[in-house]
Design an enzyme around this catalytic site. Structure first.
Site, PDB file in Angstrom:
ATOM      1  CG  HIS A 164      19.191  -3.385  66.025  1.00  0.00           C
ATOM      2  ND1 HIS A 164      17.724  -3.569  66.070  1.00  0.00           N
ATOM      3  CD2 HIS A 164      19.621  -3.274  67.341  1.00  0.00           C
ATOM      4  CE1 HIS A 164      17.436  -3.536  67.256  1.00  0.00           C
ATOM      5  NE2 HIS A 164      18.407  -3.170  68.043  1.00  0.00           N
ATOM      6  CG  ASP A 373      18.264  -4.554  55.360  1.00  0.00           C
ATOM      7  OD1 ASP A 373      18.533  -4.373  56.573  1.00  0.00           O
ATOM      8  OD2 ASP A 373      17.151  -4.055  54.594  1.00  0.00           O
TER       9      ASP A 373
HETATM   10  C1  GDG Z   1      18.062  -1.220  61.096  1.00  0.00           C
HETATM   11  C2  GDG Z   1      18.595  -2.562  60.049  1.00  0.00           C
HETATM   12  C3  GDG Z   1      16.844  -4.174  60.772  1.00  0.00           C
HETATM   13  C4  GDG Z   1      10.284   3.811  57.296  1.00  0.00           C
HETATM   14  N1  GDG Z   1       9.777   4.531  56.505  1.00  0.00           N
HETATM   15  C5  GDG Z   1       8.716   4.936  57.313  1.00  0.00           C
HETATM   16  C6  GDG Z   1       8.613   4.168  58.360  1.00  0.00           C
HETATM   17  N2  GDG Z   1       9.653   3.335  58.466  1.00  0.00           N
HETATM   18  C7  GDG Z   1       9.775   2.234  59.264  1.00  0.00           C
HETATM   19  C8  GDG Z   1       9.559   0.670  58.534  1.00  0.00           C
HETATM   20  C9  GDG Z   1      10.377  -0.218  59.386  1.00  0.00           C
HETATM   21  C10 GDG Z   1      11.527   0.773  59.817  1.00  0.00           C
HETATM   22  O1  GDG Z   1      11.156   2.153  59.511  1.00  0.00           O
HETATM   23  C11 GDG Z   1      12.537   0.395  58.925  1.00  0.00           C
HETATM   24  O2  GDG Z   1      13.129  -0.697  59.217  1.00  0.00           O
HETATM   25  P1  GDG Z   1      14.181  -1.670  58.487  1.00  0.00           P
HETATM   26  O3  GDG Z   1      14.480  -3.090  59.063  1.00  0.00           O
HETATM   27  O4  GDG Z   1      13.372  -1.957  56.942  1.00  0.00           O
HETATM   28  O5  GDG Z   1      15.482  -0.898  58.038  1.00  0.00           O
HETATM   29  P2  GDG Z   1      16.448   0.042  58.964  1.00  0.00           P
HETATM   30  O6  GDG Z   1      15.956   1.278  59.261  1.00  0.00           O
HETATM   31  O7  GDG Z   1      17.553   0.114  58.215  1.00  0.00           O
HETATM   32  O8  GDG Z   1      16.637  -0.817  60.236  1.00  0.00           O
HETATM   33  C12 GDG Z   1      17.572  -3.513  59.624  1.00  0.00           C
HETATM   34  C13 GDG Z   1      16.395  -3.127  61.762  1.00  0.00           C
HETATM   35  O9  GDG Z   1      17.233  -2.195  62.270  1.00  0.00           O
HETATM   36  C14 GDG Z   1      15.814  -3.678  63.199  1.00  0.00           C
HETATM   37  O10 GDG Z   1      16.730  -4.454  63.680  1.00  0.00           O
HETATM   38  O11 GDG Z   1      15.709  -5.086  60.529  1.00  0.00           O
HETATM   39  O12 GDG Z   1      18.234  -4.476  58.953  1.00  0.00           O
HETATM   40  O13 GDG Z   1      19.275  -2.032  59.020  1.00  0.00           O
HETATM   41  O14 GDG Z   1       9.661  -0.616  60.573  1.00  0.00           O
HETATM   42  O15 GDG Z   1       8.042   0.694  58.778  1.00  0.00           O
HETATM   43  N3  GDG Z   1       7.921   4.421  59.465  1.00  0.00           N
HETATM   44  C15 GDG Z   1       6.827   5.354  59.375  1.00  0.00           C
HETATM   45  N4  GDG Z   1       6.738   6.351  58.347  1.00  0.00           N
HETATM   46  C16 GDG Z   1       7.651   6.344  57.396  1.00  0.00           C
HETATM   47  O16 GDG Z   1       7.945   6.989  56.437  1.00  0.00           O
HETATM   48  N5  GDG Z   1       6.055   5.576  60.434  1.00  0.00           N
END
Ligand code: GDG
Length: 475
Positions: A164, A373
């Site tokens: 990921h 990212d």
């Molecule tokens: C890894 C990789 C890749 C965040 N705060 C809250 C919340 N979130 C959710 C967001 C989003 C998820 O968490 C974060 O996903 P990201 O992709 O932005 O980042 P990582 O956590 O670093 O994820 C990344 C991912 O894996 C998937 O392969 O895209 O590059 O680093 O869905 O909405 N959700 C809720 N409350 C929050 O306060 N419900």
């Protein structure tokens, strides 16, 4: 070895559930929100699937249990293993190393030993629950040794792996004292998936250089005749689900309420991230602070809402970051705030999905500026919620999402001046310009959702091996 009954097995560091206390004081399991579970749940239910992962509490054995038609198999971790395998090797060695060393990775032999031990435990669990010839899908950087450990135990299985996070450039990967073991661990899979084509290429090049296997484009030829494919599968979100949520009257009303409570400013800018040093929070807040300080934006007209979800709070780098961001927000607000008007609203908390959708709906400009990212799902979620074709996305070119979301206002997060002018451009563009950009991004996100991602990966993984063998074997 005896086989189990699951035809499809997912292995991830965490089970897709959290333990909650019911009003009557009973402990229950609740599905944790996230696209991966949403996408895989139907596949699991159809195939009598099992999910293997840690249940989230140290020093505790939990029996396998059924949840929403999925068979969940908890893997126990001791307190020491949480510190060494998870917070140590996974999050203080691999995480910074794979993200361009934006923080210095730490190398400790005892962390590595723990990583090996825990990876073996996951592989053994999977070997016990998978049926003959089952399909097994291993997720992410915490489990890179599982594919080869599992293949050794169960050569009949079809094994896939998906990373990921980014796969680092070869020059950085070479720093890892256990680089060869990691490469060989991944080579236990039939298909190794990455977010970006460049990452797959880095992996293939490293395998050629470090392990000495023959390769041709996305195919690796092992001496025993096995073939491993390395390909890009950019992950996505449950796009229709997000749009549907954003269209509910409650979310629409809540979005209006959020705008109101911020004083109905002309522009609301929004950042939502796990509080992580890869996400570029510091750079983005500095850019915004300077726009207010130098008069390009007026404190009555623009508000920046930054949600920073608590994350990995026991890891030293994250503690430092938390203090650092607190100080920075305090300084910006102290320097330029007026009574009743704070330029930055900083929320160190996590929120339900509906609140996130309301924030996305309330924001005129979404600012996503990671230094590196794998993909960044927040950028895609914002786009999915903007069914009105309004709003603008400022997006780092170092997020995987940048290669799909070409109509975003793309920035180099290290270039503060560049970021300031892009933020201004996004704020000042008319609805026609921003509508045109949003339409193009929405087409991309709505057509390429998480279900398609999972199907594409699993189709390739389960496709007839003969097809691969048609690839010319290099001499
Ligand atoms: C890894 C990789 C890749 C965040 N705060 C809250 C919340 N979130 C959710 C967001 C989003 C998820 O968490 C974060 O996903 P990201 O992709 O932005 O980042 P990582 O956590 O670093 O994820 C990344 C991912 O894996 C998937 O392969 O895209 O590059 O680093 O869905 O909405 N959700 C809720 N409350 C929050 O306060 N419900």
């Amino acid at each position: 070895m005896e086989t189990g009954t699951a035809d499809f097995v997912v292995i991830a560091n965490r089970l897709p559930v959290d333990r909650v206390l019911s009003p009557t004081g009973k402990t229950m399991w609740r599905t944790s929100p996230g696209g991966l579970v949403t996408a895989l749940e139907p596949v699991m239910v159809r195939n009598g699937g099992a999910w293997i992962g840690w249940h989230g509490a140290a020093d505790e054995d939990v029996e396998p249990f059924e949840h929403n038609g999925m068979h969940l198999v908890p893997v126990p971790l001791s307190e020491d293993e949480v510190a060494e395998y998870y917070e140590g090797f996974s999050n203080s060695t691999l995480w910074p190393l794979y993200h361009d060393v934006v923080a210095p990775p730490e190398f400790h032999r005892e962390w590595w030993d723990s990583y090996v031990r825990v990876n073996r435990r996951f592989a053994e669990k999977a070997a016990a629950v998978a049926q003959q010839d089952a399909v097994v899908w291993v997720q992410d950087y915490q489990l890179q040794l599982v594919p080869s450990m599992l293949r050794e135990l169960r050569p009949d299985l079809r094994i896939g792996f998906f990373l990921h996070i980014p796969f680092p450039p070869t020059e950085l990967f070479q720093q890892l004292p256990w680089r060869r073991q990691i490469l060989e661990g991944l080579l236990g899979a039939d298909l190794v998936g990455f977010q970006m084509p460049g990452a797959a290429q880095n992996f293939v090049r490293l395998v050629r250089q470090r392990v000495g296997h023959k390769t041709h484009r996305d195919t690796i030829y092992l001496p025993d005749g096995r073939v491993v494919m390395a390909k890009a599968y950019p992950i996505s979100i449950d796009a229709a689900g997000f749009e549907e949520l954003a269209r509910t009257p409650d979310v629409i009303a809540r979005a209006a309420e959020i705008r109101e409570s911020l004083g109905n400013p002309k522009t609301i800018l929004l950042g939502i991230d796990r509080l992580d040093y890869t996400k570029g929070l510091r750079q983005r807040l500095r850019a915004f602070g300077e726009l207010i300080a130098d008069g390009s934006l007026h404190v009555d007209d623009a508000v920046f809402v930054q949600v920073a979800t608590p994350s990995r709070e026991r890891v030293q780098q994250y503690k430092l970051l938390r203090d650092d961001i607190n100080r920075l927000v305090g300084r910006i607000n102290g320097d330029v705030a007026r009574i009743g008007q704070q330029p930055v609203t900083y929320l160190h908390a996590s929120y339900p999905r509906a609140e996130m959708a309301a924030l996305y709906r309330a924001a005129d400009v979404m600012v996503v500026t990671p230094l590196r990212d794998g993909m960044n799902l927040v950028a895609k979620e914002y786009v999915a919620c903007r069914y009105d074709d309004r709003g603008a996305l400022v997006l780092s070119e170092f997020a995987g999402a940048a290669s799909e979301l070409k109509s975003a206002y793309q920035v180099n997060p290290h270039d503060i001046n560049g970021m300031k002018s892009m933020m201004l451009a996004a704020i000042n563009a008319g609805p026609r310009e921003n509508g045109r950009r949003m339409k193009a991004m929405r087409k991309q996100v709505m057509e390429n959702d998480i279900e398609l991602w999972a199907n594409n990966f699993l189709e390739e993984l389960t496709s007839d091996r003969e097809l691969h063998e048609k690839n010319p074997r290099p001499v």
